[in-house]
Scaffold this motif. Sequence first.
Motif, PDB file in Angstrom:
ATOM      1  N   LEU A   1       0.727  -1.277  -0.020  1.00  0.00           N
ATOM      2  CA  LEU A   1       0.058  -0.049   0.033  1.00  0.00           C
ATOM      3  C   LEU A   1       0.968   1.161  -0.001  1.00  0.00           C
ATOM      4  O   LEU A   1       0.398   2.441  -0.640  1.00  0.00           O
ATOM      5  N   ARG A   2       1.882   1.204   0.625  1.00  0.00           N
ATOM      6  CA  ARG A   2       2.982   2.300   0.785  1.00  0.00           C
ATOM      7  C   ARG A   2       3.312   2.634  -0.541  1.00  0.00           C
ATOM      8  O   ARG A   2       3.497   3.868  -1.014  1.00  0.00           O
ATOM      9  N   ALA A   3       3.850   1.799  -1.452  1.00  0.00           N
ATOM     10  CA  ALA A   3       4.231   1.970  -2.628  1.00  0.00           C
ATOM     11  C   ALA A   3       3.058   2.575  -3.642  1.00  0.00           C
ATOM     12  O   ALA A   3       3.113   3.457  -4.461  1.00  0.00           O
ATOM     13  N   HIS A   4       1.703   2.043  -3.511  1.00  0.00           N
ATOM     14  CA  HIS A   4       0.843   2.585  -4.120  1.00  0.00           C
ATOM     15  C   HIS A   4       0.383   3.998  -3.788  1.00  0.00           C
ATOM     16  O   HIS A   4       0.178   4.832  -4.701  1.00  0.00           O
ATOM     17  N   LEU A   5       0.475   4.446  -2.603  1.00  0.00           N
ATOM     18  CA  LEU A   5       0.216   5.779  -1.919  1.00  0.00           C
ATOM     19  C   LEU A   5       1.409   6.551  -2.604  1.00  0.00           C
ATOM     20  O   LEU A   5       1.085   7.718  -3.040  1.00  0.00           O
ATOM     21  N   ALA A   6       2.546   6.142  -2.453  1.00  0.00           N
ATOM     22  CA  ALA A   6       3.812   6.913  -3.157  1.00  0.00           C
ATOM     23  C   ALA A   6       3.545   7.476  -4.680  1.00  0.00           C
ATOM     24  O   ALA A   6       3.943   8.336  -5.043  1.00  0.00           O
ATOM     25  N   ALA A   7       2.831   6.100  -5.413  1.00  0.00           N
ATOM     26  CA  ALA A   7       2.480   6.610  -6.671  1.00  0.00           C
ATOM     27  C   ALA A   7       1.611   7.442  -7.004  1.00  0.00           C
ATOM     28  O   ALA A   7       1.304   7.831  -8.132  1.00  0.00           O
ATOM     29  N   ALA A   8       0.518   7.429  -6.015  1.00  0.00           N
ATOM     30  CA  ALA A   8      -0.786   8.299  -6.310  1.00  0.00           C
ATOM     31  C   ALA A   8      -0.396   9.794  -6.335  1.00  0.00           C
ATOM     32  O   ALA A   8       0.421  10.284  -5.632  1.00  0.00           O
ATOM     33  N   THR A   9      -0.909  10.467  -7.497  1.00  0.00           N
ATOM     34  CA  THR A   9      -0.673  11.688  -7.629  1.00  0.00           C
ATOM     35  C   THR A   9      -2.199  12.494  -7.344  1.00  0.00           C
ATOM     36  O   THR A   9      -2.170  13.929  -7.555  1.00  0.00           O
ATOM     37  N   GLU A  10      -3.107  11.761  -7.214  1.00  0.00           N
ATOM     38  CA  GLU A  10      -4.226  12.453  -6.692  1.00  0.00           C
ATOM     39  C   GLU A  10      -5.050  11.524  -5.896  1.00  0.00           C
ATOM     40  O   GLU A  10      -4.914  10.401  -5.773  1.00  0.00           O
ATOM     41  N   PRO A  11      -6.378  12.007  -5.166  1.00  0.00           N
ATOM     42  CA  PRO A  11      -6.971  11.083  -4.508  1.00  0.00           C
ATOM     43  C   PRO A  11      -7.542   9.944  -5.196  1.00  0.00           C
ATOM     44  O   PRO A  11      -7.865  10.075  -6.528  1.00  0.00           O
ATOM     45  N   CYS A  12      -7.617   8.753  -4.628  1.00  0.00           N
ATOM     46  CA  CYS A  12      -7.708   7.475  -5.601  1.00  0.00           C
ATOM     47  C   CYS A  12      -8.267   6.478  -4.485  1.00  0.00           C
ATOM     48  O   CYS A  12      -8.075   6.635  -3.322  1.00  0.00           O
ATOM     49  N   TYR A  13      -8.626   5.300  -4.892  1.00  0.00           N
ATOM     50  CA  TYR A  13      -9.083   4.094  -4.440  1.00  0.00           C
ATOM     51  C   TYR A  13      -7.980   3.344  -4.214  1.00  0.00           C
ATOM     52  O   TYR A  13      -7.411   3.164  -5.175  1.00  0.00           O
ATOM     53  N   LEU A  14      -7.297   3.074  -3.319  1.00  0.00           N
ATOM     54  CA  LEU A  14      -6.260   2.228  -3.159  1.00  0.00           C
ATOM     55  C   LEU A  14      -6.246   0.548  -3.235  1.00  0.00           C
ATOM     56  O   LEU A  14      -5.602  -0.138  -3.925  1.00  0.00           O
TER      57      LEU A  14
END
Length: 83
Positions: free
Chosen positions: A66-79
Motif C-alpha cells: 500500500l505504501r508503494a501505491h500511495l507513493a505513486a498516487a498523484t491525486e485522491p484515489c481508491y487504493l
Amino acid sequence: MHQELKAYQVGDNDIVAHYTPEQALEFLRRFCGYTDEFSLDDVELTSDDLLDTEMHEEDGTPAGTLRAHLAAATEPCYLHGWE
C-alpha cells in the motif's frame, strides 16, 4: 501549499488515498455509491504495518505494498479493498 495524500481505512474493507478523513469518506461514498454505510467514526489512518504489507490481486498475484501505491498516487484515489 501542497497537501500530502494519506491512506485512510474506511470501515473494514476499503483503503482510500486522500487529504483528510472527511474527504476520504466522501470519496468512498461517491466511488462505491454508498450513502450512509459509514461515518467519520469508521475512518482512520492506515497503520504502518498495513502500509508495508504486500497486497495481492484477486487471483493471488502480488500487487506491491500500500505504501508503494500511495507513493505513486498523484491525486485522491481508491487504493485497495477486500471482500
